[in-house]
Structure formats: structure tokens, C-alpha cells
Design an enzyme around this catalytic site. Structure first.
Site, short mmCIF file in Angstrom:
data_model
loop_
_atom_site.label_atom_id
_atom_site.label_comp_id
_atom_site.label_asym_id
_atom_site.label_seq_id
_atom_site.Cartn_x
_atom_site.Cartn_y
_atom_site.Cartn_z
N TRP A 197 0.82 -1.22 0.00
CA TRP A 197 0.00 0.00 0.00
C TRP A 197 0.85 1.27 0.00
O TRP A 197 0.32 2.37 -0.09
CB TRP A 197 -0.97 0.00 1.17
CG TRP A 197 -0.35 -0.42 2.46
CD1 TRP A 197 0.29 0.38 3.35
CD2 TRP A 197 -0.29 -1.76 3.00
NE1 TRP A 197 0.73 -0.36 4.41
CE2 TRP A 197 0.40 -1.68 4.23
CE3 TRP A 197 -0.74 -2.99 2.55
CZ2 TRP A 197 0.64 -2.80 5.02
CZ3 TRP A 197 -0.51 -4.10 3.34
CH2 TRP A 197 0.17 -4.01 4.56
N ARG A 198 2.17 1.11 0.12
CA ARG A 198 3.02 2.30 0.02
C ARG A 198 3.45 2.55 -1.42
O ARG A 198 4.20 3.49 -1.68
CB ARG A 198 4.25 2.12 0.91
CG ARG A 198 3.89 2.23 2.37
CD ARG A 198 5.10 2.22 3.25
NE ARG A 198 4.69 2.41 4.63
CZ ARG A 198 5.41 2.03 5.68
NH1 ARG A 198 6.58 1.45 5.49
NH2 ARG A 198 4.98 2.25 6.90
N GLU A 258 -5.79 0.57 5.22
CA GLU A 258 -5.96 1.12 6.57
C GLU A 258 -7.04 0.37 7.35
O GLU A 258 -6.91 0.13 8.55
CB GLU A 258 -6.30 2.61 6.52
CG GLU A 258 -5.13 3.49 6.07
CD GLU A 258 -3.95 3.43 7.05
OE1 GLU A 258 -4.12 3.02 8.20
OE2 GLU A 258 -2.83 3.78 6.62
N THR A 300 -4.94 -5.59 13.15
CA THR A 300 -4.29 -6.74 12.51
C THR A 300 -2.86 -6.38 12.12
O THR A 300 -2.59 -5.27 11.68
CB THR A 300 -5.09 -7.15 11.25
OG1 THR A 300 -6.46 -7.25 11.59
CG2 THR A 300 -4.62 -8.48 10.71
N LEU A 316 -9.34 -12.88 8.65
CA LEU A 316 -8.78 -11.59 9.11
C LEU A 316 -9.44 -11.12 10.42
O LEU A 316 -8.86 -10.34 11.15
CB LEU A 316 -9.03 -10.50 8.06
CG LEU A 316 -7.87 -10.08 7.17
CD1 LEU A 316 -8.26 -8.86 6.36
CD2 LEU A 316 -6.62 -9.77 7.97
N GLY A 317 -10.66 -11.61 10.67
CA GLY A 317 -11.34 -11.25 11.91
C GLY A 317 -11.98 -9.86 11.86
O GLY A 317 -11.84 -9.13 10.88
N TYR A 318 -12.69 -9.52 12.90
CA TYR A 318 -13.40 -8.23 13.00
C TYR A 318 -14.16 -7.94 11.69
O TYR A 318 -13.84 -7.01 10.95
CB TYR A 318 -12.42 -7.10 13.32
CG TYR A 318 -11.71 -7.30 14.64
CD1 TYR A 318 -12.33 -6.96 15.82
CD2 TYR A 318 -10.44 -7.84 14.68
CE1 TYR A 318 -11.70 -7.15 17.04
CE2 TYR A 318 -9.80 -8.06 15.88
CZ TYR A 318 -10.42 -7.71 17.06
OH TYR A 318 -9.79 -7.91 18.25
N TYR A 330 -8.60 8.32 13.10
CA TYR A 330 -7.29 7.86 12.64
C TYR A 330 -7.31 7.53 11.14
O TYR A 330 -6.47 8.00 10.38
CB TYR A 330 -6.84 6.61 13.44
CG TYR A 330 -5.76 5.90 12.71
CD1 TYR A 330 -4.46 6.36 12.76
CD2 TYR A 330 -6.05 4.82 11.86
CE1 TYR A 330 -3.46 5.76 12.00
CE2 TYR A 330 -5.07 4.22 11.12
CZ TYR A 330 -3.78 4.69 11.19
OH TYR A 330 -2.81 4.12 10.43
N ASP A 348 -2.52 6.72 16.47
CA ASP A 348 -2.92 5.35 16.81
C ASP A 348 -2.10 4.93 18.02
O ASP A 348 -1.40 5.75 18.63
CB ASP A 348 -2.74 4.40 15.61
CG ASP A 348 -1.28 4.21 15.23
OD1 ASP A 348 -0.41 4.89 15.82
OD2 ASP A 348 -1.00 3.37 14.35
N CYS A 390 16.44 2.53 21.34
CA CYS A 390 16.81 3.95 21.39
C CYS A 390 18.15 4.22 20.69
O CYS A 390 18.36 5.31 20.16
CB CYS A 390 16.86 4.44 22.83
SG CYS A 390 15.31 4.16 23.70
N CYS A 410 17.41 5.03 17.19
CA CYS A 410 16.22 5.86 16.98
C CYS A 410 16.62 7.25 16.46
O CYS A 410 17.48 7.91 17.05
CB CYS A 410 15.46 6.02 18.29
SG CYS A 410 14.05 7.12 18.13
S1 SF4 Z 1 11.30 7.76 20.79
FE1 SF4 Z 1 13.24 6.80 20.28
S2 SF4 Z 1 14.61 7.40 21.93
FE2 SF4 Z 1 12.53 7.77 22.65
S3 SF4 Z 1 11.96 5.90 23.72
FE3 SF4 Z 1 11.28 5.69 21.61
S4 SF4 Z 1 12.95 4.60 20.62
FE4 SF4 Z 1 13.77 5.44 22.50
#
Ligand code: SF4
Length: 411
Positions: free
Chosen positions: A27-28, A40, A46, A83-85, A139, A157, A218, A221
Site C-alpha cells: 500500500w506504500r 488502513e 491486525t 482476518l477477523g473483525y 485515525y 494510533d 533507542c 532511533c
Molecule cells: S522515541 Fe526513540 S529514543 Fe525515545 S523511547 Fe522511543 S525509541 Fe527510545
């Protein structure tokens, strides 16, 4: 905005990361609002991996909103089975019919791709009009409006709420309406007006693949420098979610009731008379699931629910008895499933032949499938189906699991 975020930094960090990290999902690869809307709706409740094959099959069968609007209900439910629901499928069709019957033809996008796209059916192209479709909430309306039409509406979401709660080190209960309202304001303020669709998908992707409920990643991230929870080392304590429902464990018994097809009966008769001619007596006097043909007979194992392949040799002309949920049922109306013991109280359930687990809201069912015999015609609300047509029958998710556990269904 509540937290001390740099909106520009967050947008830049997220979008730079998303351009390199986005998963390639079907879908992208489209801006077609119909296809985005279908994805969506399927993705509500799911997982992505489970949705992909359904999405592709569904769009192959219903490539345009018109095809969906015109589909017989049984076809629609068969495409959705597993798929349910199921109210999602019914609402999709209701909305498709609303679009086809009532949409102004001149103002919006052409719906559907390929040949059928010649038909000028207009998909609603504003947030408000999309939001009015049956089955569409805030959403979904924001997702379709931003991804298909580039409109600056932020999505919120569960994934996004988790990211926000951590970014802001916010201890509010994310299931509380007031928190959701505040987070929605943040989503609308953060969404990048230059590319709202990409921004919304980026923040959802971050929640789905990096800022995971347990063990957020993290270190990789893109927002680690913007994240208040990480700075305070409290990310694993967030978000705060309201009272969890207590899960209730329950037992359920489903019945596998089969009867041989005409071919199998004839084969059995031939085989009996061959044995009579050669002087051997038949040990089998009654036709049933375990003695439909020679292969089944030799393959019939001792009762062993963990080894559940004894039925995959049943001949395809064999019949199976299923029960349909009444048209007026609140849940699963029109869907078929294996009868439960309580539906045929005079019948004595036999040996266990399969088992599976099935969760519905706060119920965790341990389900056992037992063999049983039913010699009469199908009672009201029941019907005999050939095994060979099972793939086309709209069956409930529980029935799909039961039939898969017996190797009688393969999708
Ligand atoms: S936003 Fe990024 S840095 Fe903050 S908790 Fe989530 S994964 Fe960790």
C-alpha cells in the site's frame, strides 16, 4: 505544543530516517485512495504481515470501489475470512456503495487502477467527507486524507501515542480521552505540511519498528536526541495505560462431522465386495471420517491432538457439516463455523482430533475439536459443504484455525 520540542528538528529527523528505513509495503506503492483506504481498514487490529496476502487477494478480486460495491456478500466475506473483525468488511462495502451511489462525480480522484479506473467514481477527497464513511474513525480519515490527498491531518494510533508519551516523558494514561485529545493536537501540530503522508507513515513506522512497546531501540532511533524519556532513562515505564482487562480462560468444544461423498461410498462398496470375494471380512461396518478410504484407514493415528494431519487425506468429495451464524447476530452474522457441542445436544462427541487457542476480547479459549457422527439431514441453520469448496466459504476465524489444525484448509 506542550513539550519543548523543536518541531522542525523532529520533522527532519523522522523524514530523513523514514526515507532510508521504510518497509516496502504494497500500500506504500500507490496514492490510490481506494487502495490506501482498504489497507488502513485491514490494518486496524491486525498485524502488517498478516494483512499483506489478504490485501493483495482482496484487491485482485475487487480492484475498484465499484467492484467492491457490487460484490455479493458471500464473496466479500470469503475474501475476509481469517482476518477477523468482520464488521470492517461489511462497513467497507457499505462505504463503497455510499461512494458509488452518492459521490459527486466531478470533484475527486478516480478510484481504482488499471482498466477499471476509466470509470469516473469519485472517492471523497476531504478529511470530513472521508470521516463520514461507515467504519472510518479519526485515525483512518487522517491516514487516507494525508497519504492519498496530501492533507495536513496528523494520525494518532497506539504506536503514535506510545512515541509521543515517550518523546514528552508524559505520564498521562494514554487511554484517557483527555490524553488522546491532547496527543491529537500534537499530531496535527507536528505533521509536516510539505509531506503529511510521509510524516504520518514515518511516525507510525517508528512506533512499529523502533520505539517498540518492550525494549525500545533507542540506540538506533532518529529521535533519540529529542526524546525526554530517553534523557531521563524512563522509556521502559512509558506509556501509562489504563486498567487492563482481566483475561478469562475458557474451554470450548467444536465438532468435526463429516460424511463420505458418492465416489467414496462407491469405492468403499467395491472394496467390500472385493474383500468378500477374496474371503476376507471387512472390519469396517460403518462409514465415517476414519474409514473413508484406504489411505485414511492406514494413516489414522491414535488420538493425538498434537499430530493433526490425519484428515488431510480425506477425499475432496467428502462433506463437512457447518453451522451458520444467524443473519441478525451481533457478531459474525452470515459466517460459517464448526458446530459446538451445545448446538447438537443429542450428539455424543468422540475422540479429540485437534486443538487450538482463540482469543476474543478478554476471553482466551482453549478449543478442542472432537469427531462426531451425524446421520440425518442438516438441521436448520446447518449445511453440508464439500471439502473441495471450503476455500470459498466464508468461515469464522475460529473455524479457520480449527480447519487448519486438521489440515482441511490451507490458506
Ligand atoms: S522515541 Fe526513540 S529514543 Fe525515545 S523511547 Fe522511543 S525509541 Fe527510545
Amino acid at each position: 505544543l506542550g513539550p519543548r520540542w523543536s518541531v522542525a528538528d523532529i520533522r527532519r529527523h523522522l523524514l530523513d530516517w523514514y526515507r532510508g528505513a521504510a518497509r516496502d509495503l504494497p500500500w506504500r506503492r500507490t496514492r490510490d485512495p481506494y487502495r490506501i483506504w482498504v489497507s488502513e481498514i485491514m490494518l486496524q487490529q491486525t498485524r502488517v504481515a498478516a494483512v499483506i496476502p489478504y490485501y493483495e487477494r482482496f484487491l485482485e478480486r475487487f480492484p475498484t470501489v465499484e467492484a467492491l460495491a457490487a460484490a455479493p456478500e458471500q464473496d466479500l466475506l470469503a475474501m475476509w475470512a481469517g482476518l477477523g473483525y468482520y464488521s470492517r468488511a461489511r462497513n467497507l462495502q457499505k462505504a463503497a456503495r455510499q461512494i458509488v451511489d452518492g459521490a459527486p462525480k466531478a470533484t475527486a480522484a478516480v478510484v481504482g487502477e488499471g482498466e477499471a479506473a476509466q470509470v469516473q467514481v469519485a472517492f471523497p477527497s476531504t478529511y470530513e467527507a472521508i470521516r463520514e464513511l461507515p467504519g472510518v474513525g479519526d485515525y483512518t480519515a487522517a491516514a487516507v486524507a494525508s497519504i492519498a490527498f496530501g492533507l495536513p491531518h496528523g494520525v494518532l494510533d497506539g504506536n503514535v501515542a506510545r512515541v509521543f508519551a515517550r518523546l514528552a516523558a508524559d505520564w498521562s494514561d494514554i487511554s484517557a480521552p483527555a490524553t488522546r485529545k491532547r496527543f491529537q493536537q500534537w499530531a496535527d501540530a507536528l505533521v509536516d505540511p510539505a509531506d503529511p503522508g510521509a510524516f504520518n507513515q514515518a511516525v507510525m513506522e517508528l512506533g512499529a519498528t523502533v520505539c517498540l512497546p518492550k525494549n525500545p531501540m533507542c540506540l538506533v532511533c532518529p529521535l533519540s536526541g529529542d526524546c525526554a524519556a530517553r534523557a531521563q532513562a524512563i522509556q521502559s515505564q512509558l506509556p501509562v495505560k489504563g486498567r487492563r482487562l482481566e483475561i478469562v480462560a475458557e474451554e470450548k468444544t467444536y465438532l468435526l462431522i463429516t460424511r463420505p461423498g458418492e465416489e467414496s461410498v462407491n469405492r468403499e462398496k467395491r472394496s467390500q465386495s472385493d474383500r468378500a470375494r477374496s474371503g476376507k471380512s471387512s472390519k469396517r461396518t460403518q462409514l465415517g471420517p476414519a474409514n473413508l478410504d484406504e489411505r485414511t484407514q492406514s494413516a489414522t493415528p491414535k488420538p493425538n491432538p498434537s499430530k493433526r494431519t490425519q484428515f488431510d487425506h480425506l477425499p475432496s468429495d467428502c462433506w463437512i457439516l457447518l453451522r451458520q451464524h444467524e443473519a441478525g447476530s451481533r457478531r459474525l452474522a452470515g459466517f460459517w463455523e464448526l458446530p459446538e457441542a451445545e448446538h447438537l445436544p443429542d450428539l455424543q462427541p468422540g475422540r479429540p482430533v485437534g486443538e487450538f487457542r482463540h482469543g476474543i476480547t478478554r476471553h482466551d479459549y482453549h478449543c478442542t475439536v472432537r469427531e462426531a457422527a451425524w446421520k440425518a439431514d442438516a438441521p436448520e441453520g446447518f449445511r453440508w459443504f464439500r471439502l473441495s469448496e471450503l476455500e470459498l466459504v466464508p468461515v469464522t476465524t475460529a473455524a479457520t484455525k480449527a480447519l487448519r489444525s486438521l489440515s482441511l484448509l490451507h490458506h
